[in-house]
Scaffold this motif. Structure first.
Motif, PDB file in Angstrom:
ATOM      1  N   LEU A   1     -22.514  17.864  19.049  1.00  0.00           N
ATOM      2  CA  LEU A   1     -23.024  16.498  18.959  1.00  0.00           C
ATOM      3  C   LEU A   1     -24.501  16.461  18.591  1.00  0.00           C
ATOM      4  CD1 LEU A   1     -21.174  14.987  22.017  1.00  0.00           C
ATOM      5  CD2 LEU A   1     -20.641  14.696  19.609  1.00  0.00           C
ATOM      6  N   ASP A   2     -25.123  17.634  18.439  1.00  0.00           N
ATOM      7  CA  ASP A   2     -26.537  17.673  18.090  1.00  0.00           C
ATOM      8  C   ASP A   2     -26.738  17.434  16.603  1.00  0.00           C
ATOM      9  OD1 ASP A   2     -27.449  18.019  20.579  1.00  0.00           O
ATOM     10  OD2 ASP A   2     -27.932  20.160  20.388  1.00  0.00           O
ATOM     11  N   ARG A   3     -27.894  16.851  16.290  1.00  0.00           N
ATOM     12  CA  ARG A   3     -28.266  16.716  14.887  1.00  0.00           C
ATOM     13  C   ARG A   3     -28.672  18.091  14.350  1.00  0.00           C
ATOM     14  NH1 ARG A   3     -29.956  11.900  17.177  1.00  0.00           N
ATOM     15  NH2 ARG A   3     -31.871  12.718  18.055  1.00  0.00           N
ATOM     16  N   ALA A   4     -28.495  18.280  13.070  1.00  0.00           N
ATOM     17  CA  ALA A   4     -28.864  19.563  12.476  1.00  0.00           C
ATOM     18  C   ALA A   4     -29.242  19.328  11.020  1.00  0.00           C
ATOM     19  CB  ALA A   4     -27.689  20.533  12.569  1.00  0.00           C
ATOM     20  N   ARG A   5     -29.668  20.372  10.352  1.00  0.00           N
ATOM     21  CA  ARG A   5     -29.972  20.263   8.923  1.00  0.00           C
ATOM     22  C   ARG A   5     -29.435  21.501   8.226  1.00  0.00           C
ATOM     23  NH1 ARG A   5     -36.009  19.308   6.534  1.00  0.00           N
ATOM     24  NH2 ARG A   5     -35.871  17.511   7.889  1.00  0.00           N
ATOM     25  N   THR A   6     -28.722  21.312   7.119  1.00  0.00           N
ATOM     26  CA  THR A   6     -28.189  22.474   6.402  1.00  0.00           C
ATOM     27  C   THR A   6     -29.179  22.916   5.329  1.00  0.00           C
ATOM     28  OG1 THR A   6     -27.070  21.086   4.807  1.00  0.00           O
ATOM     29  CG2 THR A   6     -25.809  21.733   6.734  1.00  0.00           C
ATOM     30  N   LEU A   7     -28.918  24.089   4.760  1.00  0.00           N
ATOM     31  CA  LEU A   7     -29.805  24.633   3.725  1.00  0.00           C
ATOM     32  C   LEU A   7     -29.889  23.677   2.533  1.00  0.00           C
ATOM     33  CD1 LEU A   7     -28.535  28.306   3.830  1.00  0.00           C
ATOM     34  CD2 LEU A   7     -30.817  27.569   4.457  1.00  0.00           C
ATOM     35  N   THR A   8     -28.722  23.185   2.118  1.00  0.00           N
ATOM     36  CA  THR A   8     -28.716  22.319   0.933  1.00  0.00           C
ATOM     37  C   THR A   8     -29.469  21.019   1.197  1.00  0.00           C
ATOM     38  OG1 THR A   8     -26.582  21.564   1.698  1.00  0.00           O
ATOM     39  CG2 THR A   8     -26.578  23.115  -0.118  1.00  0.00           C
ATOM     40  N   SER A   9     -29.249  20.428   2.373  1.00  0.00           N
ATOM     41  CA  SER A   9     -29.923  19.142   2.599  1.00  0.00           C
ATOM     42  C   SER A   9     -31.421  19.341   2.752  1.00  0.00           C
ATOM     43  CB  SER A   9     -29.320  18.390   3.776  1.00  0.00           C
ATOM     44  OG  SER A   9     -29.206  19.202   4.908  1.00  0.00           O
ATOM     45  N   ASN A  10     -31.830  20.504   3.257  1.00  0.00           N
ATOM     46  CA  ASN A  10     -33.262  20.773   3.347  1.00  0.00           C
ATOM     47  C   ASN A  10     -33.916  20.701   1.964  1.00  0.00           C
ATOM     48  OD1 ASN A  10     -35.618  21.524   4.794  1.00  0.00           O
ATOM     49  ND2 ASN A  10     -35.415  23.598   4.012  1.00  0.00           N
ATOM     50  N   ILE A  11     -33.260  21.339   0.995  1.00  0.00           N
ATOM     51  CA  ILE A  11     -33.819  21.343  -0.362  1.00  0.00           C
ATOM     52  C   ILE A  11     -33.823  19.925  -0.924  1.00  0.00           C
ATOM     53  CG2 ILE A  11     -33.562  22.236  -2.699  1.00  0.00           C
ATOM     54  CD1 ILE A  11     -32.093  24.630  -1.493  1.00  0.00           C
ATOM     55  N   ALA A  12     -32.688  19.236  -0.801  1.00  0.00           N
ATOM     56  CA  ALA A  12     -32.553  17.928  -1.443  1.00  0.00           C
ATOM     57  C   ALA A  12     -33.507  16.900  -0.837  1.00  0.00           C
ATOM     58  CB  ALA A  12     -31.114  17.441  -1.321  1.00  0.00           C
ATOM     59  N   ILE A  13     -33.678  16.941   0.471  1.00  0.00           N
ATOM     60  CA  ILE A  13     -34.507  15.927   1.122  1.00  0.00           C
ATOM     61  C   ILE A  13     -35.981  16.105   0.790  1.00  0.00           C
ATOM     62  CG2 ILE A  13     -35.421  15.289   3.378  1.00  0.00           C
ATOM     63  CD1 ILE A  13     -32.789  15.369   4.508  1.00  0.00           C
ATOM     64  N   GLU A  14     -36.424  17.356   0.774  1.00  0.00           N
ATOM     65  CA  GLU A  14     -37.876  17.541   0.720  1.00  0.00           C
ATOM     66  C   GLU A  14     -38.410  17.919  -0.656  1.00  0.00           C
ATOM     67  OE1 GLU A  14     -39.299  19.923   3.939  1.00  0.00           O
ATOM     68  OE2 GLU A  14     -38.554  18.509   5.425  1.00  0.00           O
ATOM     69  N   MET A  15     -37.502  18.211  -1.602  1.00  0.00           N
ATOM     70  CA  MET A  15     -37.987  18.720  -2.882  1.00  0.00           C
ATOM     71  C   MET A  15     -38.965  17.762  -3.550  1.00  0.00           C
ATOM     72  SD  MET A  15     -38.298  21.169  -4.661  1.00  0.00           S
ATOM     73  CE  MET A  15     -37.236  22.574  -4.653  1.00  0.00           C
ATOM     74  N   SER A  16     -38.672  16.466  -3.500  1.00  0.00           N
ATOM     75  CA  SER A  16     -39.517  15.540  -4.244  1.00  0.00           C
ATOM     76  C   SER A  16     -40.901  15.413  -3.626  1.00  0.00           C
ATOM     77  CB  SER A  16     -38.839  14.180  -4.317  1.00  0.00           C
ATOM     78  OG  SER A  16     -38.500  13.745  -3.034  1.00  0.00           O
ATOM     79  N   TYR A  17     -41.043  15.793  -2.379  1.00  0.00           N
ATOM     80  CA  TYR A  17     -42.344  15.640  -1.735  1.00  0.00           C
ATOM     81  C   TYR A  17     -43.144  16.932  -1.715  1.00  0.00           C
ATOM     82  CZ  TYR A  17     -40.560  11.285   0.113  1.00  0.00           C
ATOM     83  OH  TYR A  17     -40.061  10.040   0.242  1.00  0.00           O
ATOM     84  N   ALA A  18     -42.484  18.013  -2.067  1.00  0.00           N
ATOM     85  CA  ALA A  18     -43.092  19.300  -1.769  1.00  0.00           C
ATOM     86  C   ALA A  18     -44.110  19.728  -2.812  1.00  0.00           C
ATOM     87  CB  ALA A  18     -41.998  20.354  -1.666  1.00  0.00           C
TER      88      ALA A  18
END
Lengths: 293, 307
Positions: free
Chosen positions: B253-270
């Motif tokens: 039930l915990d929130r988590a982040r996968t490898l793919t979503s890490n890239i997709a979420i932050e790429m535009s800001y990085a």
């Protein structure tokens, strides 16, 4: 027979080479084409705007209004994030970069021209079912650092608070952390104090959707994009988040919307920026945001 | 035919025929060249992508340290902490969970379709499952956000954005792959195997589970691994339901982040090191997918040898 075969394989090679050369020529031609397009001086060219997702809706409205006067000018607007906006105008991949936060010191050293086109408030939003609506500055700080993690500590129901934040690098997050003192300096680094288990929503719309869907959630987003049929704005220090309260500076969480250019702007870019700062442009701004003059 | 047999006309037309042959040869070579070019394009793309990812993602391992990245527990890119272990764990957990769900349901569905279903029923079920494969992943994600997440929030609490939500969505997403490949391999089990088993007095279920499934196991395994590949690479649907918190999940039930979503979420800001760290995330993902592919090809080769 052997000879014929060898000949044929040579023709094959020539054909492949020919195709490659042809494709190359086309590519070059395409490149030259775009280059000449940029050089045209009438207001029928193209302005590329890249940057903050918070600035995007306003930029689109301004572009629509501007297009009424210059229907042949194409204004392309991409919302990818403040940091990317600043970066791409510095790289020269767009004409205008937008940011929904003040420039960082590293970015200031790049020598970009800043134009403040509007001010925006950041609203702290909760679910409409939440009884808590009045928050002090310290409450917000404590909620977002995780010090307070149950709504009952603030007079609400006995429910765990779900903090909804934005991804690292987001302009809204940067501005919110800076304005709410949710960061501290450690040496030369600025460290975010937002609680580690915060739900990370990608973009203002996702924050809205998450807070609208969860009774115990709290988030923050651009004031101009709050949909009050879905979420409730929290009052900070007893002050409602409204355009007026930001203009008279009683609402504490406000930030600039920036348009950035590098070097001498093209005629089209300059005309668009002039339009935004004109009375007409600022009237568009005033619909949802806070005009600058 | 006539022309070739008749020596005079053959002689007369020898020249034109020669020309025709040459023209045909030329055409064939043009076509060949184009096909070759297309084939090169695929290989070239792979080379360029791989080179680019490794070129941009490997240097940071030297600067920050391999251990600090792959086994680091804290992801705070703006503060130069680039630990992606929580995301590696989340990607693996989400994939394993999705496969556990998808493989069980998928295999049972395949068995039903291949062995038991009456024709009219399989004509309804099969297209429905195939249609499932055509739904864009963002629609799965949206469905998850609007339906699954609030349901989990209602019955288990905690907001609903969780590893569990991602597992459910991914499990459904990989069903079509597992069902269709498993069904095909179950159908290709020689009928004599089943006849033999039934003749020895085994019941139909015993025959399915003791004879058909073991005989089709390499095909079934291939389907499952293909499903794993899809689950580990899925991005959009996962971003919408998993909560994207870069922390090691302690429960379903915990929130988590996968490898793919890490890239997709932050790429535009990085920018700077942050961007390199996202490429490093890509490198890790790339390695995982390569391993999956190698396992897959091995299984297929073995299956080929068995037959």
């Amino acid at each position: 027979m052997k000879n014929v075969l060898r000949n044929n394989s040579k023709t094959g090679l020539t054909v492949v080479l020919l195709v490659v050369i042809l494709m190359g020529t086309f590519l070059f031609a395409a490149c030259e084409n775009t280059a000449t397009n940029e050089e045209t001086t009438s207001l029928s060219g193209k302005v590329m705007i890249v940057g903050s997702t918070s600035v995007q809706p306003l930029a689109e409205e301004l572009a629509d209004e501007f297009n009424k006067q210059h229907p042949d000018l194409r204004i392309d607007i991409q919302g990818v994030g403040s940091t990317a906006g600043v970066k791409s105008v510095n790289d020269g991949t767009c004409d205008i970069g937008t940011a929904s936060r003040a420039l960082k010191s590293e970015e200031e050293s790049w020598g970009l021209t800043e134009t403040v086109i509007a001010m925006d408030g950041i609203a702290v939003i909760v679910n409409p079912a939440n009884k808590v609506q009045d928050l002090q500055n310290e409450d917000v700080l404590k909620i977002f650092t995780g010090e307070i993690n149950n709504w009952k500590d603030l007079g609400g129901e006995d429910k765990e608070i779900i903090v909804v934040s934005r991804e690292a690098g987001s302009g809204t997050r940067g501005a919110f952390e800076e304005l709410m003192k949710l960061e501290k300096k450690e040496g030369d680094k600025t460290v975010s104090l937002v609680v580690d288990n915060a739900l990370i929503a990608e973009g203002n719309g996702a924050v809205l959707a998450n807070v609208a869907g969860k009774e115990s959630a709290i988030g923050y987003m651009s004031l101009g994009m709050v949909d009050e049929s879905k979420v409730k704005k929290a009052n900070i220090n007893g002050v409602e988040a409204t355009v007026q309260n930001i203009q008279n500076q009683s609402y504490p969480i406000a930030r600039p919307f920036l348009m950035l250019t590098k070097g001498e702007p093209t005629q089209e870019t300059k005309a668009f920026l002039d339009f935004i700062l004109s009375n007409e442009g600022q009237e568009v701004v005033a619909k949802d945001y806070i005009p600058v003059n | 035919m006539n022309r070739v047999c008749n020596p005079i006309s053959a002689d007369l037309e020898y020249g034109t025929q020669q020309k025709r042959f040459r023209l045909r040869n030329l055409k064939e070579h043009i076509a060949e060249g184009l096909l070759l070019l297309c084939a090169f394009l695929a290989v070239l793309s792979l080379l360029i992508i791989a080179t680019y990812i490794f070129y941009s993602g490997v240097p940071i391992f030297g600067k920050v340290g391999f251990k600090e990245i792959v086994f680091g527990m804290t992801w705070k890119p703006l503060e130069d902490m680039f630990g992606i272990f929580p995301m590696i764990a989340a990607s693996l957990l989400a994939t394993i969970g999705a496969v556990a769900f998808g493989a069980t349901v998928g295999l049972m569905t395949a068995v039903f379709l291949a062995e038991l279903a009456p024709l009219w029923l399989s004509k309804v079920i099969r297209p429905a499952i195939e249609l499932l494969a055509g739904i864009p992943s963002v629609v799965y994600g949206f469905f998850g956000l609007i339906v699954i997440v609030p349901l989990i929030d209602k019955y288990f609490g905690g907001g609903g954005n969780s590893l569990l939500a991602a597992i459910i969505i991914l499990g459904v997403m990989i069903l079509p792959t597992i069902v269709s490949i498993s069904e095909t391999s179950l159908r290709s089990v020689p009928i004599e195997y089943k006849e033999g088993s039934l003749a020895l007095g085994a019941s139909q279920l015993q025959t399915i589970f003791k004879v058909s499934i073991p005989a089709a196991r390499s095909g079934i395994a291939a389907g499952i691994i293909l499903g794993m590949g899809r689950a580990i690479g899925e991005t959009m649907a996962v971003i919408l339901v998993i909560g994207n918190t870069p922390q090691l999940p302690g429960s379903l039930l915990d929130r988590a982040r996968t490898l793919t979503s890490n890239i997709a979420i932050e790429m535009s800001y990085a920018q700077g090191l942050h961007q390199e760290a996202l490429f490093a995330t890509g490198v890790v993902l790339f390695v995982f997918i390569m391993i999956l592919n190698i396992v897959l090809t091995t299984i297929f080769r073995k299956a080929g040898e068995e037959k």
